[in-house]
Design a protein around this motif. Structure first.
Motif, PDB file in Angstrom:
ATOM      1  N   ILE A 111       0.906  -1.096   0.074  1.00 52.02           N
ATOM      2  CA  ILE A 111      -0.123  -0.003  -0.021  1.00 52.02           C
ATOM      3  C   ILE A 111       0.816   1.315   0.080  1.00 52.02           C
ATOM      4  N   SER A 112       0.680   2.072  -1.101  1.00 52.98           N
ATOM      5  CA  SER A 112       1.620   3.358  -1.111  1.00 52.98           C
ATOM      6  C   SER A 112       0.452   4.569  -1.620  1.00 52.98           C
ATOM      7  N   VAL A 113       1.064   5.714  -1.034  1.00 50.29           N
ATOM      8  CA  VAL A 113       0.335   6.831  -1.456  1.00 50.29           C
ATOM      9  C   VAL A 113       1.079   7.956  -1.956  1.00 50.29           C
ATOM     10  N   LEU A 114       0.537   8.707  -2.769  1.00 49.95           N
ATOM     11  CA  LEU A 114       1.015   9.851  -3.661  1.00 49.95           C
ATOM     12  C   LEU A 114       0.443  10.940  -3.037  1.00 49.95           C
ATOM     13  N   GLN A 115       1.082  11.870  -2.371  1.00 40.44           N
ATOM     14  CA  GLN A 115       0.548  13.078  -1.611  1.00 40.44           C
ATOM     15  C   GLN A 115       0.290  14.250  -2.675  1.00 40.44           C
ATOM     16  N   GLU A 116      -0.598  14.995  -2.589  1.00 39.43           N
ATOM     17  CA  GLU A 116      -0.814  16.263  -3.221  1.00 39.43           C
ATOM     18  C   GLU A 116      -0.685  16.070  -4.701  1.00 39.43           C
ATOM     19  N   PRO A 117      -1.558  15.269  -5.423  1.00 37.07           N
ATOM     20  CA  PRO A 117      -1.571  14.861  -6.886  1.00 37.07           C
ATOM     21  C   PRO A 117      -1.850  15.855  -7.789  1.00 37.07           C
ATOM     22  N   ALA A 118      -1.971  17.235  -7.068  1.00 37.45           N
ATOM     23  CA  ALA A 118      -2.270  18.481  -8.221  1.00 37.45           C
ATOM     24  C   ALA A 118      -3.694  18.010  -9.008  1.00 37.45           C
ATOM     25  N   LEU A 119      -4.805  17.583  -8.275  1.00 39.27           N
ATOM     26  CA  LEU A 119      -5.951  17.320  -8.810  1.00 39.27           C
ATOM     27  C   LEU A 119      -6.892  18.006  -7.850  1.00 39.27           C
ATOM     28  N   GLU A 120      -7.721  18.882  -8.379  1.00 40.01           N
ATOM     29  CA  GLU A 120      -8.490  19.882  -7.568  1.00 40.01           C
ATOM     30  C   GLU A 120      -9.632  18.895  -6.780  1.00 40.01           C
ATOM     31  N   GLY A 121      -9.485  18.930  -5.132  1.00 41.81           N
ATOM     32  CA  GLY A 121     -10.370  18.186  -4.669  1.00 41.81           C
ATOM     33  C   GLY A 121      -9.933  17.095  -4.095  1.00 41.81           C
ATOM     34  N   ILE A 122      -8.421  16.623  -4.566  1.00 41.80           N
ATOM     35  CA  ILE A 122      -8.032  15.337  -4.134  1.00 41.80           C
ATOM     36  C   ILE A 122      -6.643  15.632  -3.305  1.00 41.80           C
ATOM     37  N   THR A 123      -6.683  15.019  -2.054  1.00 39.65           N
ATOM     38  CA  THR A 123      -5.781  14.971  -1.157  1.00 39.65           C
ATOM     39  C   THR A 123      -4.380  14.253  -1.345  1.00 39.65           C
ATOM     40  N   GLU A 124      -4.685  12.672  -1.618  1.00 40.86           N
ATOM     41  CA  GLU A 124      -3.652  11.830  -2.033  1.00 40.86           C
ATOM     42  C   GLU A 124      -4.386  10.901  -2.949  1.00 40.86           C
ATOM     43  N   ILE A 125      -3.364  10.016  -3.421  1.00 47.26           N
ATOM     44  CA  ILE A 125      -4.049   8.894  -4.273  1.00 47.26           C
ATOM     45  C   ILE A 125      -3.354   7.759  -3.572  1.00 47.26           C
ATOM     46  N   LEU A 126      -4.130   6.615  -3.326  1.00 47.41           N
ATOM     47  CA  LEU A 126      -3.760   5.465  -2.681  1.00 47.41           C
ATOM     48  C   LEU A 126      -3.639   4.222  -3.820  1.00 47.41           C
ATOM     49  N   LYS A 127      -2.533   3.839  -3.757  1.00 48.71           N
ATOM     50  CA  LYS A 127      -2.389   2.719  -4.798  1.00 48.71           C
ATOM     51  C   LYS A 127      -1.919   1.290  -3.766  1.00 48.71           C
ATOM     52  N   ILE A 128      -2.874   0.221  -4.585  1.00 47.55           N
ATOM     53  CA  ILE A 128      -2.489  -1.048  -3.619  1.00 47.55           C
ATOM     54  C   ILE A 128      -2.299  -1.878  -4.614  1.00 47.55           C
ATOM     55  N   THR A 129      -1.109  -2.549  -4.358  1.00 46.21           N
ATOM     56  CA  THR A 129      -0.365  -3.419  -5.471  1.00 46.21           C
ATOM     57  C   THR A 129      -0.345  -4.926  -5.031  1.00 46.21           C
ATOM     58  N   LEU A 130      -1.018  -5.683  -5.739  1.00 47.29           N
ATOM     59  CA  LEU A 130      -0.845  -7.203  -5.358  1.00 47.29           C
ATOM     60  C   LEU A 130       0.060  -7.884  -6.187  1.00 47.29           C
ATOM     61  N   GLU A 131       1.193  -8.434  -5.546  1.00 47.18           N
ATOM     62  CA  GLU A 131       2.108  -9.032  -6.482  1.00 47.18           C
ATOM     63  C   GLU A 131       2.083 -10.654  -6.294  1.00 47.18           C
ATOM     64  N   TYR A 132       1.939 -11.055  -7.682  1.00 48.27           N
ATOM     65  CA  TYR A 132       2.017 -12.812  -7.720  1.00 48.27           C
ATOM     66  C   TYR A 132       3.243 -13.017  -8.149  1.00 48.27           C
ATOM     67  N   ASN A 133       3.770 -14.349  -7.659  1.00 45.14           N
ATOM     68  CA  ASN A 133       5.025 -15.077  -8.054  1.00 45.14           C
ATOM     69  C   ASN A 133       4.601 -16.458  -8.063  1.00 45.14           C
ATOM     70  N   ALA A 134       4.469 -16.944  -9.785  1.00 43.37           N
ATOM     71  CA  ALA A 134       4.326 -18.306  -9.778  1.00 43.37           C
ATOM     72  C   ALA A 134       5.336 -18.639 -11.049  1.00 43.37           C
ATOM     73  N   CYS A 135       4.894 -19.254 -12.135  1.00 40.04           N
ATOM     74  CA  CYS A 135       5.669 -19.451 -12.878  1.00 40.04           C
ATOM     75  C   CYS A 135       6.286 -18.283 -13.853  1.00 40.04           C
ATOM     76  N   CYS A 136       5.379 -17.214 -13.847  1.00 40.72           N
ATOM     77  CA  CYS A 136       6.022 -15.737 -14.013  1.00 40.72           C
ATOM     78  C   CYS A 136       5.349 -15.000 -13.012  1.00 40.72           C
ATOM     79  N   SER A 137       5.889 -13.584 -13.033  1.00 37.44           N
ATOM     80  CA  SER A 137       5.265 -12.777 -11.915  1.00 37.44           C
ATOM     81  C   SER A 137       4.084 -11.921 -12.589  1.00 37.44           C
ATOM     82  N   SER A 138       3.344 -11.300 -11.811  1.00 31.64           N
ATOM     83  CA  SER A 138       2.218 -10.249 -12.244  1.00 31.64           C
ATOM     84  C   SER A 138       2.079  -9.347 -11.067  1.00 31.64           C
ATOM     85  N   THR A 139       1.429  -8.157 -11.730  1.00 31.24           N
ATOM     86  CA  THR A 139       0.945  -7.023 -10.320  1.00 31.24           C
ATOM     87  C   THR A 139      -0.351  -7.009 -10.921  1.00 31.24           C
TER      88      THR A 139
END
Length: 185
Positions: A73-101
């Motif tokens: 879970i990561s955050v981008l502060q003050e993204p310069a979008l009116e009315g938005i204070t932050e952007i929350l990004k949730i990354t799911l990382e999978y590792n099997a025969c090949c990796s994916s997010t």
């Protein structure tokens, strides 16, 4: 040598003015539960504010839960979008025969939370290209616009090329019905 110094100065200026997502403990995932049949290996988790666990930001349905390697879970502060204070990004990382997010983006603002369509990237070997959202306060960002772009990399993992796949003008809230976007390498 002069060219190198000039390029280093330009790179420093862009880096100093651009922000990136940073890992955070302001948000967490909780309430892990199965969805449907257990054989499907699909689980649901709630994304909450750590200091206010009753406040649910979103519920994620995670397919192939047994192959899930990590949730970031990561955050981008003050993204310069009116009315938005932050952007929350949730990354799911999978590792099997090949990796994916699979990445989920949430715009957190004064009037609540807005979800962007998720993005899935699959990597067979080395990441040659992948897809990301680029926000106005980031490198290559555009004022008042959210860009969905495919980034191509060199062998040293520097950005070689950016191809804009979609440009979303801010205040255009017509992006909640779109399917996930996938990049396959």
């Amino acid at each position: 040598m002069r060219k190198f110094i000039f390029l280093a100065i330009i790179l420093f200026v862009f880096t100093a003015n651009a922000q990136e997502f940073k890992l955070t403990n302001t948000y967490d995932v909780t309430n892990q539960r199965t969805v449907g049949q257990e054989e499907e290996d699909t689980w649901a988790v709630d994304v909450i504010e750590t200091k206010n666990p009753e406040k649910s930001i979103a519920t994620l349905n995670i397919a192939d839960f047994g192959l899930l390697d990590e949730i970031r879970i990561s955050v981008l502060q003050e993204p310069a979008l009116e009315g938005i204070t932050e952007i929350l990004k949730i990354t799911l990382e999978y590792n099997a025969c090949c990796s994916s997010t699979k990445e989920f983006y949430y715009l957190v603002g004064e009037d609540g939370v807005i979800a962007l369509p998720s993005i899935k990237n699959e990597y067979a070997y080395e990441p040659i290209s992948d897809i990301h959202y680029i926000f106005p306060n980031q490198s290559f960002g555009k004022e008042g616009t959210i860009l969905r772009a495919a980034l191509q990399y060199t062998e040293t993992y520097t950005i070689k090329d950016i191809k804009v796949l979609r440009s979303i003008a801010w205040n255009d809230d017509d992006f909640d019905t779109e399917d996930a976007i996938t990049a396959i390498n």
